[in-house]
Write an enzyme that holds these catalytic residues in place. Structure first.
Site, PDB file in Angstrom:
ATOM      1  N   LEU A  23       0.826  -1.205   0.000  1.00  0.00           N
ATOM      2  CA  LEU A  23       0.000   0.000   0.000  1.00  0.00           C
ATOM      3  C   LEU A  23       0.859   1.252   0.000  1.00  0.00           C
ATOM      4  O   LEU A  23       0.488   2.265  -0.563  1.00  0.00           O
ATOM      5  CB  LEU A  23      -0.917   0.008   1.232  1.00  0.00           C
ATOM      6  CG  LEU A  23      -1.991  -1.082   1.282  1.00  0.00           C
ATOM      7  CD1 LEU A  23      -2.715  -1.032   2.620  1.00  0.00           C
ATOM      8  CD2 LEU A  23      -2.966  -0.936   0.139  1.00  0.00           C
ATOM      9  N   GLY A  45       6.625   4.552   4.754  1.00  0.00           N
ATOM     10  CA  GLY A  45       6.969   5.775   5.470  1.00  0.00           C
ATOM     11  C   GLY A  45       8.404   5.671   5.938  1.00  0.00           C
ATOM     12  O   GLY A  45       9.080   4.677   5.686  1.00  0.00           O
ATOM     13  N   PHE A  87       9.529   5.067   8.766  1.00  0.00           N
ATOM     14  CA  PHE A  87       9.759   4.034   9.777  1.00  0.00           C
ATOM     15  C   PHE A  87       9.270   2.655   9.356  1.00  0.00           C
ATOM     16  O   PHE A  87       9.588   1.664  10.003  1.00  0.00           O
ATOM     17  CB  PHE A  87       9.020   4.395  11.085  1.00  0.00           C
ATOM     18  CG  PHE A  87       9.532   5.615  11.786  1.00  0.00           C
ATOM     19  CD1 PHE A  87      10.586   6.362  11.285  1.00  0.00           C
ATOM     20  CD2 PHE A  87       8.942   6.031  12.971  1.00  0.00           C
ATOM     21  CE1 PHE A  87      11.052   7.496  11.942  1.00  0.00           C
ATOM     22  CE2 PHE A  87       9.402   7.164  13.642  1.00  0.00           C
ATOM     23  CZ  PHE A  87      10.457   7.892  13.121  1.00  0.00           C
ATOM     24  N   SER A  88       8.447   2.566   8.313  1.00  0.00           N
ATOM     25  CA  SER A  88       7.762   1.295   8.051  1.00  0.00           C
ATOM     26  C   SER A  88       7.300   1.180   6.608  1.00  0.00           C
ATOM     27  O   SER A  88       7.249   2.170   5.877  1.00  0.00           O
ATOM     28  CB  SER A  88       6.543   1.187   8.975  1.00  0.00           C
ATOM     29  OG  SER A  88       5.665   2.279   8.739  1.00  0.00           O
ATOM     30  N   THR A  89       6.943  -0.063   6.225  1.00  0.00           N
ATOM     31  CA  THR A  89       6.189  -0.276   4.987  1.00  0.00           C
ATOM     32  C   THR A  89       4.801  -0.775   5.386  1.00  0.00           C
ATOM     33  O   THR A  89       4.623  -1.346   6.473  1.00  0.00           O
ATOM     34  CB  THR A  89       6.868  -1.310   4.061  1.00  0.00           C
ATOM     35  OG1 THR A  89       7.046  -2.522   4.780  1.00  0.00           O
ATOM     36  CG2 THR A  89       8.197  -0.800   3.535  1.00  0.00           C
ATOM     37  N   VAL A  90       3.825  -0.554   4.516  1.00  0.00           N
ATOM     38  CA  VAL A  90       2.446  -0.952   4.814  1.00  0.00           C
ATOM     39  C   VAL A  90       1.920  -1.813   3.672  1.00  0.00           C
ATOM     40  O   VAL A  90       2.069  -1.462   2.501  1.00  0.00           O
ATOM     41  CB  VAL A  90       1.530   0.288   5.002  1.00  0.00           C
ATOM     42  CG1 VAL A  90       0.123  -0.146   5.409  1.00  0.00           C
ATOM     43  CG2 VAL A  90       2.103   1.228   6.059  1.00  0.00           C
ATOM     44  N   LYS A 108       1.287  -3.064   9.001  1.00  0.00           N
ATOM     45  CA  LYS A 108       2.365  -2.075   9.082  1.00  0.00           C
ATOM     46  C   LYS A 108       3.584  -2.748   9.708  1.00  0.00           C
ATOM     47  O   LYS A 108       3.513  -3.209  10.855  1.00  0.00           O
ATOM     48  CB  LYS A 108       1.892  -0.890   9.925  1.00  0.00           C
ATOM     49  CG  LYS A 108       2.889   0.234  10.073  1.00  0.00           C
ATOM     50  CD  LYS A 108       2.241   1.388  10.827  1.00  0.00           C
ATOM     51  CE  LYS A 108       3.207   2.529  11.057  1.00  0.00           C
ATOM     52  NZ  LYS A 108       2.590   3.662  11.738  1.00  0.00           N
ATOM     53  N   ASP A 111      -0.499  15.795  15.110  1.00  0.00           N
ATOM     54  CA  ASP A 111      -0.161  15.918  13.677  1.00  0.00           C
ATOM     55  C   ASP A 111      -1.418  15.772  12.810  1.00  0.00           C
ATOM     56  O   ASP A 111      -1.408  15.067  11.804  1.00  0.00           O
ATOM     57  CB  ASP A 111       0.896  14.892  13.275  1.00  0.00           C
ATOM     58  CG  ASP A 111       1.568  15.244  11.934  1.00  0.00           C
ATOM     59  OD1 ASP A 111       1.478  16.424  11.522  1.00  0.00           O
ATOM     60  OD2 ASP A 111       2.157  14.356  11.309  1.00  0.00           O
TER      61      ASP A 111
END
Length: 420
Positions: free
Chosen positions: A44, A47, A49-52, A67, A169
Site C-alpha cells: 500500500l 513511510g 519508519f515502516s512499509t504498509v 504495518k 499531527d
C-alpha cells in the site's frame, strides 16, 4: 504517513538501500505473518519508519493493513509507543464508532534484517488530501465539508475528553475515508480474491524488488515523454481535458489515523509538533501546548476542505524566517496577536519586541476570513459569514479560549439538525 490505507506514500519508492540490518523487512506477495494468520496481498505504501501492506486475515476473512516497522531499536521504541496509544483507543471504543483508526492486532516478526514490530490495522480508504486532489483542488460543497468535520470532531472529542490524548499531527493526510474513492482499488468492492499462498514459478512475484523495477520503468517512460514533448496531461488544476469530478456516491465518513507522534495530555513528548502549515501559534512560540493545538490544526483542515487551498503557506524571506512569516500570515488574517500571547513563549523574543510587534516584518496587510472567502474563493456572503463564525473562534491566538471539539459539535454551523 497515513499508516493504514491505500493512501500511504506512493510517489517515490523507499529505496533498496534501506533493506538491510536495522531497516525494512522485504515482503513478497503471499508471504505469511503471525503463524500464518495474515497473508500479504500487495504493497500500500511506505513511510520513514515502516512499509504498509494490504493483507488478508485468515481468521476473520477480512482485508487489513499490515504495518511492518524497521528493525533498529529506535524504530521498535516508537512502534511500542504507537501500539500503547492505539490499544487505549481500541479498548475505549468497543463499538468502533468514534471515527478513529482501530488496531486489530500486533506481533513481532523475525526476518533476515532483524526483529520487526508489526501492527495490524483496519483497512481504510483514501486520505482527505487525495480527495482534494481528486476534486482538482476545488473546495468541496459545504454540506460535504460539514459531514467530514463531524467525523473529525467526534474523533477529536473522544481522544481529548475521554482518553486525554493529543494527536499532534492532524492534517488531511492523516484523516482517511472509510473506503477508497475508486471502487476498483477497494479489495471488497472490486471482488478481489485473496492470495492465500505465494504464486508458484514466480519467485519475484510482487516482491519489493519488482515493484521498484516497475517504478523505475514508469519514471523512465515519463522522462522520455517529456523529452519528446509528449508530456501527458495530468488532469490537474487548469486542465480542461476532463469534465468536472462527481463526488456523489463517495462515502465521506472518515477516521483519524497515524498516532506515531501522539502524546498523553500530561506528558508532551516534543517541543516542536505538527506539520508546518497546520502548526498552532503556541507551538511556534514554545508556550505550553495541549488539546487546543489539535483544534487549530482542525480549523486549518476544515478551511482546506472548503477552499481546496491551505490556510497558511509560510515562506522564508529576506531577513525573516519561515516562523516569522507564519506568525505574520496568522495576524493578517486573524488580527493582531494579544501582547501577553506574543511575548509569553520561550521563543517569543526571537520574533516579537517587548510591545508585541514582529521584529522584522513591520507592515502587515490586515484582512478577515469572511472577506477572503468571498473575494478569493467566491463564497456567498452568507456562507462566508457562517463558516467564518464557526472557524474564527477555533483560531483564537489564546489556546485557553479556543472551543473544544465537544463545543464545536454543538455549533449551529455543524449541528446535524442544520445540515440539509
Amino acid at each position: 504517513m497515513s499508516c493504514s490505507s491505500s493512501s500511504a506514500s506512493e510517489e517515490e519508492d523507499e529505496g533498496m538501500e534501506s533493506y538491510r540490518k536495522g531497516g525494512y523487512h522485504a515482503v513478497r506477495m503471499g508471504d505469511s505473518f503471525n503463524a500464518g494468520r495474515y497473508i500479504a496481498q500487495r504493497k500500500l505504501g511506505w513511510g520513514q519508519f515502516s512499509t504498509v501492506w494490504l493483507a488478508y486475515d485468515t481468521h476473520s476473512s477480512v482485508y487489513v493493513a499490515l504495518k511492518i516497522q524497521k528493525s533498529a531499536p529506535e524504530f521498535g521504541q516508537s512502534a511500542l509507543h504507537e501500539i500503547e496509544v492505539l490499544s487505549a483507543i481500541s479498548d475505549g471504543d468497543p463499538s468502533n464508532s468514534k471515527f478513529v483508526v482501530r488496531l486489530v492486532d500486533h506481533f513481532k516478526h523475525v526476518g533476515p534484517n532483524g526483529q520487526h514490530l508489526c501492527m495490524v490495522l483496519e483497512f481504510l480508504g483514501d486520505s482527505l488530501l487525495q480527495l482534494t486532489k481528486y476534486n482538482r483542488y476545488k473546495g468541496l460543497e459545504l454540506k460535504k465539508v460539514k459531514e467530514i468535520c463531524r467525523c473529525i470532531l467526534t474523533g477529536l472529542d473522544y481522544l481529548h475528553r475521554e482518553l486525554k490524548l493529543i494527536h499532534t499531527d492532524l492534517k488531511p493526510e492523516n484523516i482517511l475515508l472509510l473506503s477508497t474513492i475508486n471502487p476498483s482499488k477497494d479489495p471488497i468492492k472490486s471482488g478481489m480474491k485473496p492470495i492465500l499462498e505465494r504464486p508458484e514459478g514466480n519467485l519475484h512475484g510482487g516482491s519489493t524488488m519488482s515493484l521498484i523495477e516497475k517504478k523505475l520503468k514508469q519514471r523512465a517512460r515519463r522522462a522520455a515523454a517529456r523529452i519528446s514533448g509528449r508530456q501527458p496531461s495530468t488532469g490537474g488544476v487548469g486542465s480542461n481535458a476532463k469534465p468536472e469530478r462527481c463526488l456523489e456516491g463517495i462515502d465521506l465518513r472518515c477516521k483519524i489515523v497515524d498516532f506515531g507522534s501522539a502524546c498523553w495530555g500530561d506528558k508532551p513528548l516534543a517541543e516542536e509538533i505538527q506539520t508546518r502549515q497546520y502548526r498552532a501559534p503556541e507551538v511556534i512560540l514554545q508556550s505550553r501546548y495541549s488539546f487546543p493545538a489539535d483544534m487549530w490544526s482542525f480549523a486549518c483542515t476544515a478551511f482546506e476542505l472548503a477552499t481546496g487551498e491551505m490556510m497558511f503557506t509560510p515562506n522564508v524571506g529576506q531577513g525573516f524566517s519561515e516562523d516569522e512569516d507564519h506568525l505574520a500570515s496568522m495576524m493578517e488574517l486573524l488580527g493582531k496577536m494579544p501582547k501577553k500571547i506574543a511575548t509569553g513563549g520561550a521563543k517569543s523574543k526571537d520574533y516579537f519586541d517587548k510591545f508585541g510587534d514582529l521584529k522584522r516584518i513591520r507592515r502587515l496587510k490586515y484582512g478577515s476570513l469572511d472577506r477572503l472567502l468571498v473575494d478569493k474563493f467566491n463564497f456567498s456572503d452568507s456562507d462566508a459569514k457562517e463558516f467564518a463564525e464557526f472557524l474564527v473562534p477555533i483560531l483564537d491566538f489564546d489556546p485557553v479560549t479556543r472551543p473544544t471539539a465537544q463545543q464545536c459539535l454543538q455549533h449551529s454551523w455543524i449541528d446535524i439538525k442544520n445540515i440539509d
